[in-house]
Design an enzyme around this catalytic site. Structure first.
Site, PDB file in Angstrom:
ATOM      1  N   HIS A  23       0.829  -1.209   0.000  1.00 32.12           N
ATOM      2  CA  HIS A  23       0.000   0.000   0.000  1.00 32.12           C
ATOM      3  C   HIS A  23       0.863   1.259   0.000  1.00 32.12           C
ATOM      4  O   HIS A  23       0.515   2.264  -0.623  1.00 32.12           O
ATOM      5  CB  HIS A  23      -0.919   0.002   1.224  1.00 32.12           C
ATOM      6  N   ASP A 119      -6.179   5.632   1.654  1.00 32.20           N
ATOM      7  CA  ASP A 119      -6.331   4.573   0.665  1.00 32.20           C
ATOM      8  C   ASP A 119      -7.735   3.994   0.760  1.00 32.20           C
ATOM      9  O   ASP A 119      -8.609   4.515   1.479  1.00 32.20           O
ATOM     10  CB  ASP A 119      -5.240   3.510   0.816  1.00 32.20           C
TER      11      ASP A 119
END
Length: 472
Positions: A23, A119
């Site tokens: 990520h 995110d």
């Protein structure tokens, strides 16, 4: 506690990413482009719970206008040890709300705060930014097809009751291949689980974003990207800003992977790696080993200790106290020392993919790895493990045509003979040749997309200008 305090007159972005390098890496690339090309500074909010020396070292190498704030430790000891990854992340983000609010309040006082960008797991934090009158966007580090699934899945949830693997017909997303229920993202495969509830909550939260940046580009996903652009009234504005991939210049190579590749013929080596979180069962590790050997092709294999119950076992920690090579067939390493290199746990992936000796990539189909493979013109063997990877594999094989996929048994195991067959198909066969040509075309298209007049660069410029206007 802050790693670095940077008070600046530049417009400032606050990023919040899930734990795990998978990520963090695309976010770092996005932040770097904003700093280098659009005049922004940025702060990464990271979770103390899952910080690691590798992550800290990585963050320390970023652009000088990018700093880090570590959120206070968030207790998770009430979560079962065998809890699904999505349940852990959902709980982590939910309990971080007061800490994120405090960080945003502080940064708003000290910087020209232009936007908050979490995110995909951070959609439930968008109301915090809205409450503080901070523009709030999402950086979706998966692809367009998965984002369309996020938008359309809640309606499927309300109109069906069966498990999705039992759907009589494929799910039709606009602009995409028909999607069989068995290839849905893994967290929704059990409707009764906590993981399912968390995933549905995350999906619904995306509609409250003021915009969504996607790490993909039009030529890679023409149908899906067009569908997203045509649905502006049904969801937030979409900005395709990819392919954002790391350069690999800072990757360590302590085990000499590049030196070994230097000794191999051009386009002769199959790189085998399952990302930062992927693991295989003991049986599958054995079958893969014998299959690679039987194929007769050169290989560079990143081996992890097997796990028979969790395909994402190394998500939070790629290192293992045990030597993964202990789990390989007896004498495997010695028998294959002239044509194969086995490295434990981690390899400098970008340096390997960019090397002229690398001719194929056996991959779990994580989106970062996929874009890195496309970015270096390397065709794939699709071997999905968890998360959205089955959906990615479908798109790469049947849509983009840049991958081939082995046939697994009913228990999910790919036998050694099938491993050998699919390796030869990619490295020598006609389908492999077609995939290699197509991925080279997409490599050029990706470079073009990020050029000064390319659509991805222009899309990011548009967002950057909107953020600058918001603080003026």
């Amino acid at each position: 506690m802050e790693k670095e305090t940077k008070v600046t007159e530049l417009p400032h972005i606050v990023f919040l990413t899930s734990p795990g390098m998978g990520h963090l890496i695309p976010f770092a690339e996005l932040a770097t482009r904003l700093a280098c090309h659009h005049g922004f500074s940025a702060t990464f909010l990271t979770f103390t719970n899952f910080s690691s020396p590798r992550q800290s070292n990585f963050l320390a190498t970023l652009h000088p206008n990018i700093s880090t704030v570590y959120l206070p430790f968030i207790p998770l000891d009430d979560i079962p040890n065998n809890a699904h990854l999505v349940t852990i992340l959902g709980t982590l983000f939910t309990r971080s709300v007061p800490h994120v609010r405090d960080a945003l309040v502080s940064l708003k006082q000290r910087t020209r705060l232009a936007a908050f960008v979490p995110d995909l797991f951070g959609s439930n934090l968008l109301p915090v930014a809205k409450e503080l009158s901070v523009p709030h966007y999402i950086f979706f580090s998966c692809n367009c097809m998965v984002l369309l699934f996020f938008f359309h899945f809640p309606s499927l949830h309300t109109t069906t009751t069966c498990e999705y693997r039992d759907l009589p017909e494929p799910f039709h997303l606009p602009g995409c291949l028909p999607l069989p229920g068995k290839d849905f993202i893994e967290p929704v495969m059990d409707r009764k689980s906590d993981t399912y509830s968390w995933t549905l909550q995350v999906m619904r939260g995306h509609t409250s974003a003021q915009g969504i940046l996607v790490n993909s580009f039009e030529t890679l996903e023409p149908g899906a990207s067009k569908a997203l652009q045509n649905e502006e009234e049904k969801h937030p504005p979409i900005y395709l800003v990819g392919p954002l991939i790391r350069s690999g210049l800072d990757e360590a190579d302590e085990l000499g992977c590049v030196e070994w590749l230097d000794q191999q013929p051009n386009c002769s080596v199959l790189f085998v790696s399952f990302g930062s979180g992927g693991t295989l069962s003991m049986k599958q590790t054995t079958e893969l080993a014998f299959g690679l050997e039987a194929s007769g092709h050169r290989f560079l294999w990143v081996v992890r200790c097997p796990n028979d119950s969790d395909k994402s076992a190394t998500y939070f920690n790629v290192e293992s106290p045990d030597d993964p090579q202990n789990y390989l067939p007896e004498s495997f390493v010695n028998r294959n020392k002239n044509k194969g290199m086995v490295v434990p746990s981690w390899a400098p992936q970008v340096k390997v993919l960019s090397h002229k000796a690398t001719g194929g990539f056996l991959s779990h189909c994580g989106w970062n790895s996929t874009l890195e493979s496309v970015g270096h013109g390397v065709p794939l063997i699709a071997w999905p493990l968890y998360a959205e990877q089955r959906m990615n594999a479908l798109m790469l094989v049947d849509g983009a045509g840049i991958a081939v996929r082995p046939v697994a048994l009913e228990d999910g195991v790919v036998e050694r003979g099938e491993v050998a067959r699919i390796v030869c198909e990619l490295m020598d066969g006609e389908r492999g040749k077609v995939a290699r040509c197509k991925v080279k075309e997409l490599q050029e298209a990706g470079i073009s997309a990020l050029s000064p007049e390319g659509p991805s660069h222009l899309a990011l410029t548009k967002v950057a200008n909107q953020w600058k206007v918001a603080i003026n």
